[in-house]
Scaffold this active site. Structure first.
Site, PDB file in Angstrom:
ATOM      1  N   ASP A   1       0.819  -1.224   0.000  1.00 58.18           N
ATOM      2  CA  ASP A   1       0.000   0.000   0.000  1.00 58.18           C
ATOM      3  C   ASP A   1       0.847   1.266   0.000  1.00 58.18           C
ATOM      4  O   ASP A   1       0.641   2.164   0.832  1.00 58.18           O
ATOM      5  CB  ASP A   1      -0.945   0.007   1.211  1.00 58.18           C
ATOM      6  CG  ASP A   1      -1.828  -1.219   1.295  1.00 58.18           C
ATOM      7  OD1 ASP A   1      -2.184  -1.754   0.231  1.00 58.18           O
ATOM      8  OD2 ASP A   1      -2.156  -1.647   2.412  1.00 58.18           O
TER       9      ASP A   1
ATOM     10  N   GLU B   1     -11.123   0.922  -3.781  1.00 57.34           N
ATOM     11  CA  GLU B   1     -10.448   1.400  -2.579  1.00 57.34           C
ATOM     12  C   GLU B   1      -9.162   2.119  -2.938  1.00 57.34           C
ATOM     13  O   GLU B   1      -8.783   2.210  -4.111  1.00 57.34           O
ATOM     14  CB  GLU B   1     -10.141   0.219  -1.640  1.00 57.34           C
ATOM     15  CG  GLU B   1      -9.254  -0.836  -2.263  1.00 57.34           C
ATOM     16  CD  GLU B   1      -9.125  -2.083  -1.401  1.00 57.34           C
ATOM     17  OE1 GLU B   1      -9.765  -2.160  -0.343  1.00 57.34           O
ATOM     18  OE2 GLU B   1      -8.371  -2.992  -1.801  1.00 57.34           O
TER      19      GLU B   1
END
Length: 560
Positions: A62, A233
Site C-alpha cells: 500500500d 479502494e
C-alpha cells in the site's frame, strides 16, 4: 563498557528499563545476519541505467508517495506491527532509506487484542505549507485519523480522529488552496453484492483538522457496477489540464487486483471511467508463466520536478501458485499520458523486473539496500527502525547491552492475540534467504523457550531455538499452522536435540521458496542440520491469511 542503548521501538520513559545486566530467564542475541537473493536474479540483471523492481522488497504494501521540492517521501501499511507506518526518503525514486516510523509511541495507537492483519491500513502521505500529513485507518482500533509533522523524521503527532466511516482516506490539495478528503465507504444504497463499495469526497480544513461541508459519493461500485466490481479502494485525486482525475484500486488484493482511473470537470463529479481501464493489472496473463508478478494495484501517481509522472504500487512475486511468504511489495513504473488519460502499463504486458531509471540525479544509496540481492549484519550497537514487534508494547521487553540484544522473558506468547510478545523481527525480503543468529539462554522451567521465530500471523509461525521439556533443555523446532490447515492451533514438534552447554547456540534458517532448511551449531560455522526441506508454505499469505508478510527475529517466552 558500552552504554546501554534503548532505541528502535519508542516506549514512554516510565516503561524503559535502566538495567545494564541480563535478568534470570533473559535471552541474549549477539548477532543477526541476513543474506537474500531474488528468485528472478538470473534473468533480471539491471544495466547501469536501470533500476530493479520491486523498489522495496518484502512486506511493504500500500505505498503512498509525495514530493516536496526534489525530495520524495513514501509510507506503507504495517497493520498491527509496532512501531508502525514506516516512512522512507529518496532523491531519485530508486534508492530509499527508512527515516522514521510515524507510529512509535504507545500513546498514539492501541493494538491490544488485534490480529496481526488488523490495525493500520493503507496510509496516505502528503505535504502542504510546511506540514506533512498522514491520514490512515486503524481497523478495529478507532477508525480514521490524521497525524502531522513538520519534519518527516518526526516526531509525528498524536492522532486526531474523524467521524466518517470507511477506510483508505487520502488528502487532495487543490490549486485554489482548498483541501479534500477522499476515501472508500459504504454506498448510499443497500449493497448489491459482496464487496460493493463507493468512493466519497468531503472538504477538509487543515487548520482545525476537521471535516467541513457535505460528504459526496463520486463513484458507486467501480468502473461498471453492472459487472459487480469488488472493493473499490485506495483512492487518490489529482488536478491536471482542467480535469480532476481519480485513481483507485479495484478487484480486491488478490490476483484480480487492478488500478483504474476516472475523470470529472469538478471535484464532486460527474466522474467518467476511462474506456481503457484498467491502467495497471496482471490478471489477464497466463497464470502458468515463469517468475510471475501478480496482484498489482493500489497505485499513487507523483510528478517529478522535471514534469515526468511515475507511479508506486503494490504487487507480489509468488514462488508457486498464489504462494508467497514475503508479502506484498512496493514497485515503481513510469506513467504515460495519452489523449488526456494516464496509463501505467498496457494490458497484456508483464511488470518488468528492470526498467530505465527516472530522469533524476542519482540519490544516496541506503546503508542497507531495499531491493536487489543484498545482505546485512546487525551486531546490535544500535537498533534499526526496520525492527518491529507485534502489537503495542506496554512494558519494556528488550534492551541493548554490550553489543547484545537482550530480550526479557514474558508470559505473553506469540499466538495469544492479546499484548506484545517478547519478539523483534525483520522482514523476510527474498524468497531465497538465509538468516542466522547466536543466542545465549537457559530455560528455567518446562515451556520456557527462546530463539528465532518466523511468523506470518498469530496462527502461522515457526519456532527454532532452546526450550525445556520434561526437565531437559533441548534445541527444538516447532510449528503452528493457521485455521485453514487440518492441524490448526497445534504446536507440532518437528525436531528436538538434547542440549547442556551454556555457550551460545548458533541458529540458521535457510529459505528457498516454500521450503526451509534449519541448522544449529555449538561452535561457529560447524552447522548441524536439524531439518531439511521443511514445508514452509504455511507461512504463505494464502494459507496463513491476512495482509502481511513473514517476519523473522529473536523471541523469548516464559511458560505460564
Amino acid at each position: 563498557m558500552k552504554n546501554l542503548i534503548l532505541r528502535g521501538i519508542s516506549l514512554s520513559a516510565a516503561l524503559l528499563s535502566s538495567a545494564t545486566c541480563a535478568y534470570a530467564g533473559d535471552a541474549r542475541f549477539s548477532v543477526f545476519e541476513y543474506n537474500g537473493t531474488r528468485q528472478e536474479s538470473a534473468i533480471a540483471k539491471p544495466a547501469a541505467d536501470q533500476y530493479i523492481n520491486p523498489i522495496l522488497s518484502g512486506y511493504y504494501p500500500d505505498p503512498s508517495i509525495t514530493r516536496v521540492g526534489d525530495d520524495y517521501y513514501l509510507v506503507n501499511s504495517s497493520f498491527a506491527h509496532y512501531p508502525g507506518l514506516p516512512v522512507f526518503h529518496s532523491k531519485d525514486l530508486v534508492n530509499w532509506t527508512q527515516i522514521a516510523n510515524a507510529i512509535n509511541r504507545p500513546s498514539q495507537l492501541n493494538f491490544d487484542n488485534l490480529g496481526t492483519s488488523r490495525g493500520v491500513f493503507a496510509p496516505d502521505i502528503s505535504h502542504h505549507d510546511g506540514t506533512f500529513y498522514i491520514v490512515n485507518t486503524c481497523v478495529d482500533c478507532g477508525g480514521n485519523f490524521v497525524i502531522t509533522a513538520t519534519d518527516p523524521k518526526g516526531p509525528w503527532s498524536e492522532p486526531v480522529w474523524f467521524e466518517f466511516e470507511g477506510i483508505d482516506p487520502s488528502i487532495f490539495w487543490d490549486k485554489d488552496g482548498k483541501a479534500y478528503m477522499v476515501n472508500n465507504g459504504a454506498p448510499n444504497e443497500p449493497p448489491r453484492y459482496d464487496g460493493h463499495r463507493a468512493i466519497w469526497v468531503q472538504e477538509f480544513d487543515p487548520k482545525t483538522l476537521k471535516m467541513v461541508g457535505p460528504r459526496t459519493q463520486i463513484v458507486n461500485g467501480g468502473v461498471d457496477i453492472t459487472q459487480k466490481p469488488s472493493w473499490i479502494e485506495g483512492p487518490h485525486l489529482i488536478n491536471k489540464d482542467g480535469y480532476y482525475y481519480l485513481t483507485a484500486a479495484e478487484g480486491g488484493t488478490g490476483d484480480q487486483h487492478s488500478q483504474v482511473v476516472f475523470r470529472a470537470p469538478a471535484i464532486t463529479g460527474p466522474f467518467v471511467p476511462f474506456e481503457g481501464n484498467p491502467i495497471l493489472s496482471q490478471r489477464t496473463l497466463d497464470p502458468a508463466r515463469t517468475n510471475p508478478v501478480t496482484s498489482a494495484g493500489h497505485a499513487k501517481l507523483v510528478q517529478t520536478q522535471n514534469g515526468d509522472w511515475w507511479a508506486t504500487f503494490l504487487a507480489t512475486r509468488p514462488y508457486g501458485p498464489d504462494l508467497y511468504n514475503i508479502g506484498r511489495e512496493t514497485f515503481l513504473l513510469p506513467v504515460k499520458w495519452d489523449n488526456g488519460w494516464p496509463m501505467i502499463l498496457e494490458g497484456g504486458k508483464r511488470i518488468p523486473f528492470t526498467a530505465a531509471k527516472p530522469n533524476l540525479p542519482v540519490g544516496p544509496k541506503p546503508a542497507v539496500p531495499m531491493n536487489g540481492d543484498f545482505a546485512y549484519k546487525d551486531e546490535f550497537d544500535t537498533l534499526s527502525p526496520a525492527w518491529v514487534g507485534i502489537r503495542t508494547p506496554r512494558t519494556a521487553f528488550y534492551n541493548l547491552d554490550k553489543g547484545d540484544l537482550v530480550l526479557k522473558a514474558q508470559t505473553e506468547a506469540i499466538g495469544d492475540k492479546k499484548g506484545a510478545p517478547s519478539f523483534l523481527g525483520r522482514r523476510q525480503q527474498h524468497h531465497i534467504a538465509t538468516v542466522t543468529t547466536a543466542v545465549t539462554y537457559m530455560p528455567e522451567k518446562d515451556g520456557d523457550r527462546a530463539g528465532l521465530i518466523a511468523t506470518q500471523s498469530d496462527d502461522a509461525y515457526l519456532f527454532f531455538g532452546l526450550t525445556q521439556m520434561a526437565g531437559q533443555t533441548v534445541i527444538a523446532l516447532n510449528i503452528r499452522q493457521s485455521a485453514s490447515d487440518p492441524v490448526a492451533g497445534k504446536r507440532l514438534i518437528m525436531a528436538q536435540i538434547p542440549h547442556k552447554a551454556k555457550s551460545p547456540v548458533y541458529l540458521k534458517i535457510t529459505a528457498n521458496g516454500g521450503t526451509f532448511d534449519l541448522a544449529y551449531a555449538l561452535k561457529k560455522g560447524e552447522w548441524v542440520t536439524i531439518r531439511k526441506g521443511l514445508d514452509a508454505t504455511f507461512l504463505s499469505t494464502r494459507k496463513a491469511g491476512g495482509f502481511v508478510g513473514t517476519l523473522i527475529g529473536p523471541y523469548n517466552e516464559a511458560a505460564k
